[in-house]
Scaffold this motif. Sequence first.
Motif, PDB file in Angstrom:
ATOM      1  N   UNK A   1       0.784  -1.211   0.001  1.00 63.43           N
ATOM      2  CA  UNK A   1      -0.109  -0.086   0.011  1.00 63.43           C
ATOM      3  C   UNK A   1       0.807   1.342  -0.045  1.00 63.43           C
ATOM      4  N   UNK A   2       0.265   2.314   0.594  1.00 66.52           N
ATOM      5  CA  UNK A   2       0.947   3.529   0.722  1.00 66.52           C
ATOM      6  C   UNK A   2       1.089   3.641   2.470  1.00 66.52           C
ATOM      7  N   UNK A   3       2.187   3.613   2.752  1.00 68.71           N
ATOM      8  CA  UNK A   3       2.418   3.960   4.230  1.00 68.71           C
ATOM      9  C   UNK A   3       2.245   5.594   4.545  1.00 68.71           C
ATOM     10  N   UNK A   4       2.242   5.782   5.900  1.00 67.23           N
ATOM     11  CA  UNK A   4       2.388   7.214   6.339  1.00 67.23           C
ATOM     12  C   UNK A   4       1.713   6.979   8.303  1.00 67.23           C
ATOM     13  N   UNK A   5       1.695   8.265   8.443  1.00 65.54           N
ATOM     14  CA  UNK A   5       1.188   8.463   9.854  1.00 65.54           C
ATOM     15  C   UNK A   5      -0.253   7.836  10.427  1.00 65.54           C
ATOM     16  N   UNK A   6       0.080   7.064  11.465  1.00 67.40           N
ATOM     17  CA  UNK A   6      -1.288   6.316  11.826  1.00 67.40           C
ATOM     18  C   UNK A   6      -2.387   7.060  12.211  1.00 67.40           C
ATOM     19  N   UNK A   7      -1.903   8.451  12.528  1.00 73.42           N
ATOM     20  CA  UNK A   7      -3.217   9.423  12.767  1.00 73.42           C
ATOM     21  C   UNK A   7      -3.873   9.976  11.617  1.00 73.42           C
ATOM     22  N   UNK A   8      -3.131   9.662  10.338  1.00 74.95           N
ATOM     23  CA  UNK A   8      -3.959  10.275   9.269  1.00 74.95           C
ATOM     24  C   UNK A   8      -3.992   9.155   8.173  1.00 74.95           C
ATOM     25  N   UNK A   9      -4.875   8.321   8.266  1.00 72.66           N
ATOM     26  CA  UNK A   9      -5.036   7.199   7.527  1.00 72.66           C
ATOM     27  C   UNK A   9      -5.557   7.362   6.252  1.00 72.66           C
ATOM     28  N   UNK A  10      -6.310   8.444   6.137  1.00 71.95           N
ATOM     29  CA  UNK A  10      -7.014   8.918   4.850  1.00 71.95           C
ATOM     30  C   UNK A  10      -5.860   9.134   3.740  1.00 71.95           C
ATOM     31  N   UNK A  11      -4.644   9.795   4.436  1.00 72.01           N
ATOM     32  CA  UNK A  11      -3.817   9.994   3.334  1.00 72.01           C
ATOM     33  C   UNK A  11      -2.755   8.860   3.036  1.00 72.01           C
ATOM     34  N   UNK A  12      -2.926   7.394   3.475  1.00 68.92           N
ATOM     35  CA  UNK A  12      -2.676   6.302   3.180  1.00 68.92           C
ATOM     36  C   UNK A  12      -3.517   5.375   2.439  1.00 68.92           C
ATOM     37  N   UNK A  13      -2.740   4.465   2.026  1.00 68.89           N
ATOM     38  CA  UNK A  13      -3.631   3.233   1.397  1.00 68.89           C
ATOM     39  C   UNK A  13      -3.091   1.811   2.432  1.00 68.89           C
ATOM     40  N   UNK A  14      -3.725   1.928   3.541  1.00 58.28           N
ATOM     41  CA  UNK A  14      -3.480   0.696   4.413  1.00 58.28           C
ATOM     42  C   UNK A  14      -3.378  -0.710   3.825  1.00 58.28           C
ATOM     43  N   UNK A  15      -2.310  -1.376   4.099  1.00 60.14           N
ATOM     44  CA  UNK A  15      -2.125  -2.609   3.447  1.00 60.14           C
ATOM     45  C   UNK A  15      -2.696  -3.615   4.355  1.00 60.14           C
ATOM     46  N   UNK A  16      -2.854  -3.191   5.740  1.00 62.35           N
ATOM     47  CA  UNK A  16      -3.100  -3.927   6.939  1.00 62.35           C
ATOM     48  C   UNK A  16      -4.777  -4.624   6.875  1.00 62.35           C
ATOM     49  N   UNK A  17      -5.502  -3.667   6.605  1.00 60.25           N
ATOM     50  CA  UNK A  17      -7.053  -4.247   6.605  1.00 60.25           C
ATOM     51  C   UNK A  17      -7.184  -5.237   5.362  1.00 60.25           C
ATOM     52  N   UNK A  18      -6.537  -5.077   4.449  1.00 64.24           N
ATOM     53  CA  UNK A  18      -6.643  -6.246   3.221  1.00 64.24           C
ATOM     54  C   UNK A  18      -5.974  -7.474   3.493  1.00 64.24           C
ATOM     55  N   UNK A  19      -4.623  -7.248   4.213  1.00 64.42           N
ATOM     56  CA  UNK A  19      -3.953  -8.571   4.957  1.00 64.42           C
ATOM     57  C   UNK A  19      -4.957  -9.343   5.680  1.00 64.42           C
ATOM     58  N   UNK A  20      -5.493  -8.688   6.773  1.00 61.03           N
ATOM     59  CA  UNK A  20      -6.524  -9.378   7.695  1.00 61.03           C
ATOM     60  C   UNK A  20      -7.504  -9.990   6.735  1.00 61.03           C
ATOM     61  N   UNK A  21      -8.192  -9.354   5.850  1.00 56.04           N
ATOM     62  CA  UNK A  21      -9.393 -10.034   4.953  1.00 56.04           C
ATOM     63  C   UNK A  21      -8.687 -11.200   4.515  1.00 56.04           C
ATOM     64  N   UNK A  22      -7.490 -11.041   3.652  1.00 59.64           N
ATOM     65  CA  UNK A  22      -6.853 -12.175   3.078  1.00 59.64           C
ATOM     66  C   UNK A  22      -6.773 -13.487   3.932  1.00 59.64           C
ATOM     67  N   UNK A  23      -6.379 -13.082   5.138  1.00 62.07           N
ATOM     68  CA  UNK A  23      -6.138 -14.281   6.143  1.00 62.07           C
ATOM     69  C   UNK A  23      -7.459 -14.702   6.686  1.00 62.07           C
ATOM     70  N   UNK A  24      -8.397 -14.190   6.589  1.00 64.87           N
ATOM     71  CA  UNK A  24      -9.800 -14.584   7.089  1.00 64.87           C
ATOM     72  C   UNK A  24     -10.244 -15.462   5.989  1.00 64.87           C
ATOM     73  N   UNK A  25     -10.268 -14.979   4.825  1.00 62.65           N
ATOM     74  CA  UNK A  25     -10.729 -15.479   3.439  1.00 62.65           C
ATOM     75  C   UNK A  25     -10.139 -16.875   3.211  1.00 62.65           C
ATOM     76  N   UNK A  26      -8.961 -17.094   3.415  1.00 66.88           N
ATOM     77  CA  UNK A  26      -7.884 -18.202   3.287  1.00 66.88           C
ATOM     78  C   UNK A  26      -8.696 -19.549   3.968  1.00 66.88           C
ATOM     79  N   UNK A  27      -9.389 -19.259   5.209  1.00 56.09           N
ATOM     80  CA  UNK A  27      -9.851 -20.116   5.751  1.00 56.09           C
ATOM     81  C   UNK A  27     -10.959 -20.774   5.178  1.00 56.09           C
ATOM     82  N   UNK A  28     -11.658 -20.236   4.316  1.00 57.50           N
ATOM     83  CA  UNK A  28     -12.864 -20.581   3.783  1.00 57.50           C
ATOM     84  C   UNK A  28     -12.252 -21.639   2.486  1.00 57.50           C
ATOM     85  N   UNK A  29     -11.424 -21.892   2.015  1.00 55.85           N
ATOM     86  CA  UNK A  29     -10.823 -22.542   0.928  1.00 55.85           C
ATOM     87  C   UNK A  29     -11.122 -24.146   1.502  1.00 55.85           C
TER      88      UNK A  29
END
Length: 386
Positions: free
Chosen positions: A193-221
């Motif tokens: 994604x695009x990193x940045x300050x944790x106080x200003x997530x709107x200025x970033x593209x946070x890869x963390x929520x996507x990673x968590x979603x992938x981890x959850x979805x892998x369990x459906x295989x």
Amino acid sequence: MAIVNRIGEFAEDMKTWRRHLHMHPELSLDCHETAAFVVERLKEFGVDEIHEGIAQSGVVALIRGQGDGPVTGLRADMDALPMDETTGAEWASTIPGKMHACGHDGHTTMLLGAARYLTETRKFKGTVALIFQPAEETVGGGRIMVEEGIMERFDIEEVYAIHTDPFAEEGQLRTTPGPIMAAVDDFHITVRGVGGHGAYPASCKDPMPCALAIGQALQTIVSRNTDPLLPLVVSLTMISGGTATNIIPETVKLSGTVRSFDADLRDMVERRITEIAVGQAASYGVAVEIDYIRNYPATVNHEAQTEFAGRVAQEVVGPAKTITDLRPEMGAEDFSYMLEARPGAFLFLGQGIGPSCHHPAFDFNDEVATIGASFFARLIETRHGV
């Protein structure tokens, strides 16, 4: 129990060999000192030929019997694991960060014991090919030895191996025709994604929520894409990303392992991991990279050879301690490559219930070494009967 008497007579020598190997573990293809120890013993025994440097540190030795006959391969792995030991034994590893936590020191000792007996007695026809293999735990030394042509070079017709088993009672020999251990694949997913300050997530593209979603979805295989009657494991085992609580990271990495027996199922898992990762990345507006690595194939025993090995096992440990319908296990073994190249069988030898393989408190049970050596010896004498 019918331990070969002569092998029982040098049980203390076998214990000494095994404990020496345990104290001096080596990793992966770098098993040169272990191989040198093996070669020194084989020369003492008087084997007919010794071939070194196969798969860097592997050894193949030949023992010829009385006249023409088949060539049978017997395999032992030699490498250790990159971990510290906690057994507290007098013979514990002398090398920090390395230990024999999977019994390969015992496997090598059992094959050396069989080699000593077979060289002394030679009550068989044809030839025995002793295969001492490095790198079972890492890059697949079995694959490399096959690719370097040991089956053709030494005219090996069938091949057999034993692995110690800390989940079975002492002296029990267990096997099954068909799949006995799983194929193993690894996957690595990098979410960018695009990193940045944790106080200003709107200025970033946070890869963390996507990673968590992938981890959850892998369990459906396993739960939603697979026939529930087919064995399959998809385990997410590593997630890493971020350096401080107030920094949104540029990347998050996920890694894990896949275990299966069915080739079509293996293909499906690779496809679904890719689809899930790409789809989630698109929905979160980040990028993703997927590295899916196919490692060892399933270890598949051949029916006729497994039936034969079961009969030999009954002779050595008795019918009550011989199991020939073992439920396949989700661990993996690079002996699979040798069984793809030649018919044969893989067996487990119970060493008594204790710490599992790959545990820092694991230690091979020296009391079962004569059983494994006797099994190898009787297998040769039965198959190569004079």
